[in-house]
Design an enzyme around this catalytic site. Structure first.
Site, short mmCIF file in Angstrom:
data_model
loop_
_atom_site.label_atom_id
_atom_site.label_comp_id
_atom_site.label_asym_id
_atom_site.label_seq_id
_atom_site.Cartn_x
_atom_site.Cartn_y
_atom_site.Cartn_z
CB THR A 121 -1.72 5.87 -2.07
OG1 THR A 121 -1.59 4.45 -1.97
CG2 THR A 121 -2.88 6.29 -1.19
CB THR A 122 0.89 3.03 -5.83
OG1 THR A 122 0.60 2.34 -4.62
CG2 THR A 122 2.29 2.70 -6.27
CG ASP A 145 -1.85 1.13 1.29
OD1 ASP A 145 -2.75 1.16 0.45
OD2 ASP A 145 -1.67 2.01 2.15
CG ASP A 199 -6.70 0.60 0.27
OD1 ASP A 199 -6.82 1.42 1.20
OD2 ASP A 199 -5.62 0.36 -0.30
#
Ligand code: ADP
Ligand code: MG
Length: 519
Positions: A94-95, A61, A386
């Site tokens: 997020t990545t 994550d 998520d």
């Protein structure tokens, strides 16, 4: 004026200006983004992060990685904030956001070397971001996704997250069920869903509990383990001899007086259980301590009692069952009681957990997540959260788009097309933005073991032929195919937020030409 230089900064401050400041900030930002690149997508790798005191976190994550990484450089910190904002606003992507921000910086660096002014870059990037947003809007597949699409969104966010291939489908279904339980015409009440983890079983044992779970112990092992159609009391009081009565100065001059004192105490204690038993309560949650003599009376009354219950659990029980908190058992009335279909105490290895199901006051649900070890359940908890966020976003915040790099190819094409009509050097910045967006499909290709250049060429060709195409990863390989047919869907909100936060952070860093650090 004389030739005296004027000092406005203390001698300890460090100052970096102009090109040096810019290139150091850009390098720092790129380094952060580089550090999460290999984790993107279903075939992304995990990172093991070891803290000062030896705690180990294994995760895929982006937000967690950057949060655990103890990053100090101020510009690098801004990229960490991109991931944080992304996590807070939409809970996933997020990545994606960090990689895009890093690539926007990298392209900006080239433009600066070609003497494009920072302001021009900033303007060009903002304009490109608007074109990107319009492209996302135009390519939303379903504004109100059906059950199958919701399941696909949950699956896309969970594949490759240490949940295991087999379990992912079941977990995704559990996530969708949870969201639907708390979904009304007013939207999804995301706060009504909790994830509770417990080690010691296979991930496939994860289940949806229609209620809340609290980690509390029974006051006595002799009490029942469960109650059906239970009336529930919450008491915020110590069920002990009140201090004023056992005054240390108590003067006892003969045995009669002593007996009288003990009797008074015993009577006072007996009142507690009596007062509770006079109501319809079956289950009692007490935040304070309970005297042993009171405990044995409560056992005799056949009640299920929990003592020393912490504040959060009191809140959860109250919210789920509708029980009001009562400051003293003397004032406890049936009106104060909440209710639930069942309260049961279940044993897991050394822990006992209390399941309160079918509470009268709320639709709150809990995903009871299982995994074989602490590290496994931690990663499952992150990935469930998520997935809950993306399903919520898909339902509440504008639908879904094709994943696996497809929407990114559409965005890049659209931005590149419209760049042609933009005048001057700003055009270069808009084109650079389009090239930066390509980094996302390119990275997906790399992580799947495909040749990134061939993959991009094939993707573009498919798009020119009029089909939405992405790099679908199935098993060990990746193929260029339609993500919608393969059920790889992402919420539009995740993509919108990634474009916005990456643009914000990169333009903010590009604008800085002077770093003054006071030490
Ligand atoms: P992020 O932190 O950005 O969410 P992830 O590692 O979760 O990063 O990867 C998300 C990307 O993986 C999205 O672009 C999504 O569309 C893509 N993806 C998910 N499932 C698949 C799949 N089966 N094949 C290809 N890409 C996928
Ligand atoms: Mg993700």
């Amino acid at each position: 004026m004389g030739g005296q230089p004027m000092f406005i900064l203390s001698e300890d401050s460090e100052r970096t200006r102009g090109d040096d400041a810019q290139s150091s900030n850009i390098s720092a930002g790129k380094a952060v983004s580089e550090s999460v690149r290999t984790t993107l997508g279903p075939r992304g790798m995990d990172k093991m992060l070891v803290s000062d005191d030896g705690d180990v976190v294994i995760t895929n994550d982006g937000a967690t990685i950057l949060d655990e990484m103890d990053i100090e450089h101020p510009a690098a910190q801004m990229l960490v904030e991109v991931a944080e904002t992304q996590e807070e606003e939409v809970g996933d992507g997020t990545t994606t956001a960090s990689i895009l921000a890093g690539e926007l910086l990298s392209k900006a660096e080239n433009l600066l070397e070609d003497d494009v002014h920072p302001t021009t870059i900033v303007e060009g990037y903002h304009e490109a971001a608007q074109i990107a947003q319009a492209a996302i809007e135009d390519n939303v597949i379903a504004t109100e996704p059906d059950d199958e699409q919701l399941l696909q969104v949950a699956e896309s966010s969970m594949t490759g997250k240490g949940t295991g291939e087999l379990a992912a489908g079941d977990l995704a279904q559990t996530v969708v069920d949870a969201v639907q339980q708390v979904s009304t015409t007013d939207g999804v009440d995301r706060d009504a869903i909790t994830v509770h983890t417990q080690v010691g079983a296979a991930t496939s044992a994860t289940e949806l509990v229609e209620g809340v779970i609290v980690d509390e112990d029974r006051l006595s092992e002799e009490m029942p383990r469960s109650a059906e159609d239970a009336a529930i009391a919450i008491i915020e009081e110590d069920l002990e001899v009140k201090e004023s009565n056992i005054d240390a100065e108590y003067q006892v001059s003969n045995v009669d007086q002593l007996n009288a004192a003990i009797e008074a105490e015993t009577e006072q204690l007996a009142e507690y259980a009596k007062a509770i038993a006079e109501t319809d309560a079956d289950v009692v949650f007490i935040d304070g301590d309970v005297d042993d003599r009171v405990a044995s009376d409560l056992v005799k009354e056949g009640l299920l009692v929990f003592d020393g219950v912490d504040g959060d659990d009191i809140d959860a029980v109250g919210a789920a069952t509708g029980a009001s908190r009562v400051g003293s058992v003397e004032t406890l009335e049936n009106d104060d009681l909440g209710s639930a279909d069942s309260v049961s105490v279940e044993k897991f290895a050394d822990d006992e957990l209390v399941f309160i199901e079918g509470g009268a006051a709320s639709e709150a649900v809990t995903i009871f997540a299982r995994g074989s070890t602490e590290h496994v359940v931690d990663e499952i908890e992150r990935s469930l959260n998520d997935a809950l966020d993306v399903v919520t976003a898909a339902l509440d915040a504008g639908g879904v788009v094709g994943g696996a790099g497809a929407i990114e190819i559409i965005i890049a094409n659209q931005v590149r097309d419209e760049a042609a009509s933009i005048e001057g050097r700003k055009q270069l910045a808009v084109e650079a933005f389009a090239d930066a967006v390509d980094v996302l499909p390119r990275t997906l290709a790399e992580n799947t073991g495909m040749d990134p250049i061939d993959a991009l060429v094939d993707l573009r060709a498919a798009h020119d032929g009029g089909t939405a195409a992405g790099l679908i990863s199935e098993g060990q390989t990746g193929t260029v195919a339609d993500p919608i047919e393969h059920g790889v869907l992402d919420p539009a909100a995740v993509k919108r937020e990634a474009i916005d936060s990456a643009t914000e952070a990169s333009t903010m860093i590009v604008r800085i030409d002077d770093v003054i650090a006071s030490n």
